[in-house]
Scaffold this motif. Structure first.
Motif, PDB file in Angstrom:
ATOM      1  N   TRP A 116     -15.412  17.445  32.240  1.00  0.00           N
ATOM      2  CA  TRP A 116     -15.948  17.515  30.880  1.00  0.00           C
ATOM      3  C   TRP A 116     -16.394  18.936  30.547  1.00  0.00           C
ATOM      4  O   TRP A 116     -16.195  19.413  29.423  1.00  0.00           O
ATOM      5  CB  TRP A 116     -17.104  16.527  30.706  1.00  0.00           C
ATOM      6  CG  TRP A 116     -16.652  15.224  30.150  1.00  0.00           C
ATOM      7  CD1 TRP A 116     -16.426  14.064  30.830  1.00  0.00           C
ATOM      8  CD2 TRP A 116     -16.330  14.949  28.781  1.00  0.00           C
ATOM      9  NE1 TRP A 116     -16.000  13.081  29.974  1.00  0.00           N
ATOM     10  CE2 TRP A 116     -15.928  13.587  28.704  1.00  0.00           C
ATOM     11  CE3 TRP A 116     -16.336  15.702  27.609  1.00  0.00           C
ATOM     12  CZ2 TRP A 116     -15.545  12.980  27.511  1.00  0.00           C
ATOM     13  CZ3 TRP A 116     -15.953  15.096  26.420  1.00  0.00           C
ATOM     14  CH2 TRP A 116     -15.566  13.751  26.371  1.00  0.00           C
ATOM     15  N   ALA A 117     -17.008  19.612  31.514  1.00  0.00           N
ATOM     16  CA  ALA A 117     -17.465  20.982  31.266  1.00  0.00           C
ATOM     17  C   ALA A 117     -16.287  21.915  31.041  1.00  0.00           C
ATOM     18  O   ALA A 117     -16.333  22.797  30.175  1.00  0.00           O
ATOM     19  CB  ALA A 117     -18.310  21.467  32.440  1.00  0.00           C
ATOM     20  N   ILE A 118     -15.205  21.749  31.816  1.00  0.00           N
ATOM     21  CA  ILE A 118     -14.013  22.570  31.627  1.00  0.00           C
ATOM     22  C   ILE A 118     -13.453  22.374  30.224  1.00  0.00           C
ATOM     23  O   ILE A 118     -13.103  23.338  29.528  1.00  0.00           O
ATOM     24  CB  ILE A 118     -12.948  22.229  32.690  1.00  0.00           C
ATOM     25  CG1 ILE A 118     -13.386  22.758  34.063  1.00  0.00           C
ATOM     26  CG2 ILE A 118     -11.595  22.825  32.315  1.00  0.00           C
ATOM     27  CD1 ILE A 118     -12.442  22.372  35.182  1.00  0.00           C
ATOM     28  N   LEU A 119     -13.390  21.115  29.781  1.00  0.00           N
ATOM     29  CA  LEU A 119     -12.865  20.829  28.444  1.00  0.00           C
ATOM     30  C   LEU A 119     -13.742  21.451  27.362  1.00  0.00           C
ATOM     31  O   LEU A 119     -13.243  22.130  26.450  1.00  0.00           O
ATOM     32  CB  LEU A 119     -12.761  19.324  28.238  1.00  0.00           C
ATOM     33  CG  LEU A 119     -12.324  18.871  26.842  1.00  0.00           C
ATOM     34  CD1 LEU A 119     -10.907  19.336  26.547  1.00  0.00           C
ATOM     35  CD2 LEU A 119     -12.436  17.354  26.700  1.00  0.00           C
ATOM     36  N   LEU A 120     -15.057  21.243  27.457  1.00  0.00           N
ATOM     37  CA  LEU A 120     -15.957  21.754  26.426  1.00  0.00           C
ATOM     38  C   LEU A 120     -15.985  23.280  26.409  1.00  0.00           C
ATOM     39  O   LEU A 120     -16.003  23.900  25.333  1.00  0.00           O
ATOM     40  CB  LEU A 120     -17.366  21.199  26.656  1.00  0.00           C
ATOM     41  CG  LEU A 120     -17.535  19.686  26.463  1.00  0.00           C
ATOM     42  CD1 LEU A 120     -18.944  19.253  26.850  1.00  0.00           C
ATOM     43  CD2 LEU A 120     -17.228  19.293  25.021  1.00  0.00           C
ATOM     44  N   TYR A 121     -15.984  23.883  27.603  1.00  0.00           N
ATOM     45  CA  TYR A 121     -16.027  25.347  27.642  1.00  0.00           C
ATOM     46  C   TYR A 121     -14.719  25.939  27.132  1.00  0.00           C
ATOM     47  O   TYR A 121     -14.713  27.019  26.527  1.00  0.00           O
ATOM     48  CB  TYR A 121     -16.317  25.832  29.058  1.00  0.00           C
ATOM     49  CG  TYR A 121     -16.533  27.328  29.137  1.00  0.00           C
ATOM     50  CD1 TYR A 121     -17.367  27.978  28.226  1.00  0.00           C
ATOM     51  CD2 TYR A 121     -15.908  28.096  30.109  1.00  0.00           C
ATOM     52  CE1 TYR A 121     -17.566  29.348  28.288  1.00  0.00           C
ATOM     53  CE2 TYR A 121     -16.097  29.463  30.178  1.00  0.00           C
ATOM     54  CZ  TYR A 121     -16.931  30.087  29.264  1.00  0.00           C
ATOM     55  OH  TYR A 121     -17.115  31.447  29.321  1.00  0.00           O
ATOM     56  N   THR A 122     -13.594  25.250  27.363  1.00  0.00           N
ATOM     57  CA  THR A 122     -12.324  25.722  26.821  1.00  0.00           C
ATOM     58  C   THR A 122     -12.367  25.751  25.295  1.00  0.00           C
ATOM     59  O   THR A 122     -11.872  26.690  24.655  1.00  0.00           O
ATOM     60  CB  THR A 122     -11.168  24.828  27.300  1.00  0.00           C
ATOM     61  OG1 THR A 122     -11.115  24.850  28.737  1.00  0.00           O
ATOM     62  CG2 THR A 122      -9.835  25.326  26.747  1.00  0.00           C
ATOM     63  N   ILE A 123     -12.982  24.731  24.707  1.00  0.00           N
ATOM     64  CA  ILE A 123     -13.136  24.701  23.256  1.00  0.00           C
ATOM     65  C   ILE A 123     -13.986  25.875  22.778  1.00  0.00           C
ATOM     66  O   ILE A 123     -13.678  26.540  21.781  1.00  0.00           O
ATOM     67  CB  ILE A 123     -13.758  23.364  22.810  1.00  0.00           C
ATOM     68  CG1 ILE A 123     -12.792  22.202  23.113  1.00  0.00           C
ATOM     69  CG2 ILE A 123     -14.103  23.385  21.320  1.00  0.00           C
ATOM     70  CD1 ILE A 123     -13.388  20.835  22.874  1.00  0.00           C
ATOM     71  N   VAL A 124     -15.072  26.155  23.505  1.00  0.00           N
ATOM     72  CA  VAL A 124     -15.930  27.288  23.161  1.00  0.00           C
ATOM     73  C   VAL A 124     -15.152  28.600  23.266  1.00  0.00           C
ATOM     74  O   VAL A 124     -15.269  29.486  22.404  1.00  0.00           O
ATOM     75  CB  VAL A 124     -17.173  27.316  24.077  1.00  0.00           C
ATOM     76  CG1 VAL A 124     -17.963  28.615  23.865  1.00  0.00           C
ATOM     77  CG2 VAL A 124     -18.069  26.121  23.811  1.00  0.00           C
TER      78      VAL A 124
ATOM     79  N   ASN B 178     -13.587   6.280  30.951  1.00  0.00           N
ATOM     80  CA  ASN B 178     -14.172   5.609  32.105  1.00  0.00           C
ATOM     81  C   ASN B 178     -15.212   6.532  32.734  1.00  0.00           C
ATOM     82  O   ASN B 178     -14.908   7.349  33.597  1.00  0.00           O
ATOM     83  CB  ASN B 178     -13.084   5.256  33.132  1.00  0.00           C
ATOM     84  CG  ASN B 178     -12.038   4.332  32.543  1.00  0.00           C
ATOM     85  OD1 ASN B 178     -12.321   3.585  31.620  1.00  0.00           O
ATOM     86  ND2 ASN B 178     -10.831   4.386  33.077  1.00  0.00           N
ATOM     87  N   TYR B 179     -16.435   6.417  32.273  1.00  0.00           N
ATOM     88  CA  TYR B 179     -17.482   7.354  32.682  1.00  0.00           C
ATOM     89  C   TYR B 179     -18.007   7.032  34.083  1.00  0.00           C
ATOM     90  O   TYR B 179     -18.261   5.887  34.410  1.00  0.00           O
ATOM     91  CB  TYR B 179     -18.647   7.319  31.694  1.00  0.00           C
ATOM     92  CG  TYR B 179     -18.317   7.856  30.321  1.00  0.00           C
ATOM     93  CD1 TYR B 179     -17.125   8.533  30.095  1.00  0.00           C
ATOM     94  CD2 TYR B 179     -19.187   7.681  29.257  1.00  0.00           C
ATOM     95  CE1 TYR B 179     -16.811   9.031  28.842  1.00  0.00           C
ATOM     96  CE2 TYR B 179     -18.881   8.177  27.990  1.00  0.00           C
ATOM     97  CZ  TYR B 179     -17.697   8.841  27.792  1.00  0.00           C
ATOM     98  OH  TYR B 179     -17.394   9.341  26.564  1.00  0.00           O
ATOM     99  N   ASN B 180     -18.168   8.088  34.873  1.00  0.00           N
ATOM    100  CA  ASN B 180     -18.844   7.986  36.170  1.00  0.00           C
ATOM    101  C   ASN B 180     -19.830   9.143  36.235  1.00  0.00           C
ATOM    102  O   ASN B 180     -19.519  10.214  36.751  1.00  0.00           O
ATOM    103  CB  ASN B 180     -17.850   8.038  37.324  1.00  0.00           C
ATOM    104  CG  ASN B 180     -18.548   7.898  38.669  1.00  0.00           C
ATOM    105  OD1 ASN B 180     -19.761   7.698  38.742  1.00  0.00           O
ATOM    106  ND2 ASN B 180     -17.785   7.997  39.751  1.00  0.00           N
ATOM    107  N   ILE B 181     -20.997   8.922  35.679  1.00  0.00           N
ATOM    108  CA  ILE B 181     -21.957  10.019  35.513  1.00  0.00           C
ATOM    109  C   ILE B 181     -22.529  10.505  36.835  1.00  0.00           C
ATOM    110  O   ILE B 181     -23.212  11.527  36.879  1.00  0.00           O
ATOM    111  CB  ILE B 181     -23.113   9.591  34.580  1.00  0.00           C
ATOM    112  CG1 ILE B 181     -23.861   8.380  35.170  1.00  0.00           C
ATOM    113  CG2 ILE B 181     -22.579   9.285  33.187  1.00  0.00           C
ATOM    114  CD1 ILE B 181     -25.089   7.991  34.375  1.00  0.00           C
ATOM    115  N   HIS B 182     -22.264   9.794  37.936  1.00  0.00           N
ATOM    116  CA  HIS B 182     -22.775  10.212  39.242  1.00  0.00           C
ATOM    117  C   HIS B 182     -21.773  11.099  39.986  1.00  0.00           C
ATOM    118  O   HIS B 182     -22.069  11.550  41.091  1.00  0.00           O
ATOM    119  CB  HIS B 182     -23.104   8.981  40.093  1.00  0.00           C
ATOM    120  CG  HIS B 182     -24.102   8.061  39.465  1.00  0.00           C
ATOM    121  ND1 HIS B 182     -25.426   8.411  39.291  1.00  0.00           N
ATOM    122  CD2 HIS B 182     -23.966   6.820  38.936  1.00  0.00           C
ATOM    123  CE1 HIS B 182     -26.066   7.414  38.701  1.00  0.00           C
ATOM    124  NE2 HIS B 182     -25.209   6.440  38.473  1.00  0.00           N
ATOM    125  N   SER B 183     -20.620  11.329  39.398  1.00  0.00           N
ATOM    126  CA  SER B 183     -19.580  12.111  40.063  1.00  0.00           C
ATOM    127  C   SER B 183     -19.617  13.565  39.614  1.00  0.00           C
ATOM    128  O   SER B 183     -19.553  13.843  38.411  1.00  0.00           O
ATOM    129  CB  SER B 183     -18.200  11.517  39.753  1.00  0.00           C
ATOM    130  OG  SER B 183     -17.181  12.398  40.182  1.00  0.00           O
TER     131      SER B 183
END
Length: 375
Positions: free
Chosen positions: A129-137, A117-122
């Motif tokens: 999303w950044a926390i998830l992606l950076y955790t993967i990195v 459920n995307y809310n790109i203005h939030s």
């Protein structure tokens, strides 16, 4: 070479006990619901977990991307010995933050909906999303320590081949969401006290982690080198302290400048009792460590630079507590003080992170000796 300790420290026993208690309390929370174990309410939706485990935790975790940029982008190889501790602390900081968010939301089984459920203005959407992606990195960046321990040469070679792109991706993701944590507070102009509210909060958040992250890694390096008996030159700690001092000057200058631009500078003398918190943050976490780090005799002293770094970390954590807890107004008729279960869960999450750090230094090559010798 890290020498493994044979004894089982009493401090580690205490950490394990705290972790087990925290895990049991977390299970109790999921069984009985959020309302049964916390004082969170519609009047105070942000409590101890958001402040301590998310905002303060991610602030400390900033040492991962700042140290990666220092070593791999700016090519300051003398700090290479701190890379793996920095990446591990960052990884654990983000994992604790994510676990805390799952514990905190009212309906944990539906946490996955944010991915569909995307809310790109939030700003919160970007932060999650950044926390998830950076955790993967971070997992990718830390994996060489595991591959070395297991003797897996092929995956080790593959990860090292993409090391620089991974570092750059991590820097881009982390800098973006560190500022977005400040952007979340821009939606509450009437709730956050004018001494801390400014449309430039994202800038202050980003600049603050450039000093708190390295300061936290300085402390981790100093403690682990003592406990696990590996050599960490005072010159490395002193070099970090010198960089932290420059960021401290920038941070304090921006805080005062933004207050003046908003016409609120006079509040630091008149807005009691909030101004006491403002002065406490600036003096304890800014002026005092800056003076200490500006004096070569103290900065080049192991005890001196560790003390200054401790004050910097405490100052930034205090800032996060003020902005997300003490300085946020509540709706009329509501009060908030965390229950003992909230405190127990928060401490338990940190205890597990400390336990993992101990296990990593005990069983993994946390100092990459081959690359250290090359550097």
């Amino acid at each position: 070479m890290i020498q493994q300790k044979k004894s089982f420290p009493i401090g580690l026993t205490i950490i394990i006990i705290l972790g087990v208690i925290g895990a049991l309390l977390t299970a109790y929370r999921f069984i009985n619901g959020l309302g049964a174990i916390s004082n969170l309410s519609d009047g105070r939706p942000w409590g101890l977990w958001k402040t301590f485990n998310v905002y303060a935790g991610i602030t400390i975790a900033a040492g991962g991307f700042t140290m990666a940029a220092t070593v791999h982008v700016f090519n300051l190889k003398k700090f290479h010995i701190l890379i793996r501790p920095a990446i591990l602390v960052a990884l654990l900081g983000y994992l604790v933050a994510m676990l805390s968010l799952v514990v905190e939301i009212g309906l944990p089984p539906y946490f996955w909906r944010v991915f569909f459920n995307y809310n790109i203005h939030s700003p919160l959407f970007e932060v999650i999303w950044a926390i998830l992606l950076y955790t993967i990195v971070l997992v990718l960046e830390f994996s060489p320590a595991i591959f070395q321990r297991l003797g897996w040469k092929v995956p080790l070679k593959a990860v090292r081949a993409i090391q620089i792109p991974a570092v750059i991706a991590g820097i881009m993701i982390s800098t973006g969401h560190q500022s977005s944590l400040g952007s979340m507070l821009l939606d509450m102009p009437g709730a956050l006290h004018p001494l801390w509210y400014t449309p430039y909060l994202p800038i202050l958040f980003l600049v603050s982690v450039f000093m708190s992250g390295p300061a936290a890694i300085l402390l981790v390096g100093a403690i682990t080198s003592k406990v696990f008996h590996y050599k960490l030159d005072t010159a490395v700690l002193s070099g970090l302290g010198k960089g932290i001092a420059f960021i401290l000057v920038l941070y304090m200058t921006l805080k005062v400048a933004f207050l003046a631009m908003a016409g609120n500078l006079g509040l630091i003398f008149s807005a009691a009792p909030q101004n006491y918190l403002w002065w406490g943050e600036m003096i304890i976490g800014g002026v005092v460590p800056l003076i200490m780090l500006a004096m070569p005799g103290i900065r080049n002293s192991r005890i001196g630079v560790i003390t200054a770094a401790t004050l910097v970390v405490l100052g930034v954590i205090f800032n996060r507590f003020i902005i997300t807890l003490f300085g946020l107004a509540m709706q009329p008729g509501y009060t908030y003080f965390p229950t003992w279960i909230e405190i127990g869960i928060a401490i338990g999450l940190v205890a597990w992170a400390i336990l993992i750090i101990w296990m990593a230094f005990r069983f993994l090559p946390m100092v990459d000796e081959h690359e250290e010798a090359h550097a």
